[in-house]
Scaffold this motif. Structure first.
Motif, PDB file in Angstrom:
ATOM      1  N   GLY A  69       0.798  -1.218   0.000  1.00 46.34           N
ATOM      2  CA  GLY A  69       0.000   0.000   0.000  1.00 46.34           C
ATOM      3  C   GLY A  69       0.829   1.265   0.000  1.00 46.34           C
ATOM      4  O   GLY A  69       0.306   2.353   0.234  1.00 46.34           O
ATOM      5  N   LYS A  70       2.091   1.165  -0.272  1.00 43.43           N
ATOM      6  CA  LYS A  70       2.974   2.335  -0.307  1.00 43.43           C
ATOM      7  C   LYS A  70       3.202   2.756  -1.757  1.00 43.43           C
ATOM      8  O   LYS A  70       3.122   1.959  -2.682  1.00 43.43           O
ATOM      9  N   VAL A  71       3.518   4.019  -1.943  1.00 45.68           N
ATOM     10  CA  VAL A  71       3.904   4.526  -3.262  1.00 45.68           C
ATOM     11  C   VAL A  71       5.425   4.543  -3.310  1.00 45.68           C
ATOM     12  O   VAL A  71       6.067   5.273  -2.551  1.00 45.68           O
ATOM     13  N   PRO A  72       6.014   3.732  -4.179  1.00 48.34           N
ATOM     14  CA  PRO A  72       7.482   3.660  -4.219  1.00 48.34           C
ATOM     15  C   PRO A  72       8.113   4.966  -4.692  1.00 48.34           C
ATOM     16  O   PRO A  72       7.534   5.707  -5.481  1.00 48.34           O
ATOM     17  N   GLU A  73       9.327   5.191  -4.196  1.00 49.42           N
ATOM     18  CA  GLU A  73      10.074   6.381  -4.592  1.00 49.42           C
ATOM     19  C   GLU A  73      10.520   6.232  -6.045  1.00 49.42           C
ATOM     20  O   GLU A  73      11.070   5.206  -6.433  1.00 49.42           O
ATOM     21  N   GLY A  74      10.258   7.233  -6.855  1.00 45.75           N
ATOM     22  CA  GLY A  74      10.654   7.205  -8.258  1.00 45.75           C
ATOM     23  C   GLY A  74       9.570   6.685  -9.183  1.00 45.75           C
ATOM     24  O   GLY A  74       9.705   6.753 -10.400  1.00 45.75           O
ATOM     25  N   LEU A  75       8.486   6.137  -8.625  1.00 42.85           N
ATOM     26  CA  LEU A  75       7.420   5.600  -9.464  1.00 42.85           C
ATOM     27  C   LEU A  75       6.708   6.707 -10.234  1.00 42.85           C
ATOM     28  O   LEU A  75       6.399   6.543 -11.412  1.00 42.85           O
ATOM     29  N   GLN A  76       6.460   7.822  -9.575  1.00 39.92           N
ATOM     30  CA  GLN A  76       5.745   8.933 -10.222  1.00 39.92           C
ATOM     31  C   GLN A  76       6.522   9.456 -11.431  1.00 39.92           C
ATOM     32  O   GLN A  76       5.951   9.641 -12.497  1.00 39.92           O
ATOM     33  N   GLU A  77       7.844   9.637 -11.269  1.00 35.68           N
ATOM     34  CA  GLU A  77       8.671  10.110 -12.398  1.00 35.68           C
ATOM     35  C   GLU A  77       8.655   9.092 -13.534  1.00 35.68           C
ATOM     36  O   GLU A  77       8.594   9.453 -14.714  1.00 35.68           O
ATOM     37  N   PHE A  78       8.713   7.816 -13.167  1.00 28.62           N
ATOM     38  CA  PHE A  78       8.701   6.752 -14.181  1.00 28.62           C
ATOM     39  C   PHE A  78       7.396   6.776 -14.971  1.00 28.62           C
ATOM     40  O   PHE A  78       7.413   6.677 -16.205  1.00 28.62           O
ATOM     41  N   LEU A  79       6.267   6.910 -14.266  1.00 29.78           N
ATOM     42  CA  LEU A  79       4.963   6.934 -14.938  1.00 29.78           C
ATOM     43  C   LEU A  79       4.822   8.158 -15.841  1.00 29.78           C
ATOM     44  O   LEU A  79       4.281   8.060 -16.948  1.00 29.78           O
TER      45      LEU A  79
END
Length: 118
Positions: free
Chosen positions: A96-106
């Motif tokens: 249930g966590k948002v991984p670090e760097g996922l937003q930039e990747f998306l």
């Protein structure tokens, strides 16, 4: 059973003596000692040169193969690191966590999709 007697037919006349070639390639030729030495030296030098060139080609071939293996190993390490990153991201998403760097990747993937669709 009956057997027939076989006869041998000789093609050359026995009075001629043994059949020999006069111009054979084997044996020493008289009077060619110094010329043979020069030819042998030239032949040895050509052989040495050929061996040097062969060793140089072999060295280049091994160097090329070593470079190729090195490049492939680097690619494998990079892919393993990327796989490990995605595996960790999937574990974090499952928790249930948002991984670090996922937003930039998306965002980056979204930009790429827009460029491809245009």
């Amino acid at each position: 059973m009956e057997f027939q007697e076989m006869t041998i037919i000789e093609e050359h006349n026995p009075s001629e003596g043994p059949h020999r070639k006069e111009s054979g390639k084997r044996g020493r030729k008289p009077g060619r000692k110094s010329a043979d030495k020069v030819d042998m030296k030239a032949k040895l030098e050509r052989s040495r040169q050929s061996a040097r060139e062969c060793r140089a080609r072999k060295k280049l071939r091994y160097q090329y193969l070593e470079d190729l293996v090195s490049d492939r190993e680097k690619a494998v390490f990079a892919l393993r690191k990327e796989l490990e990153k995605y595996t960790n991201w999937s574990k974090e998403i499952d928790e249930g966590k948002v991984p670090e760097g996922l937003q930039e990747f998306l965002e980056e993937m979204g930009t790429m999709k827009q460029e491809v669709s245009m």
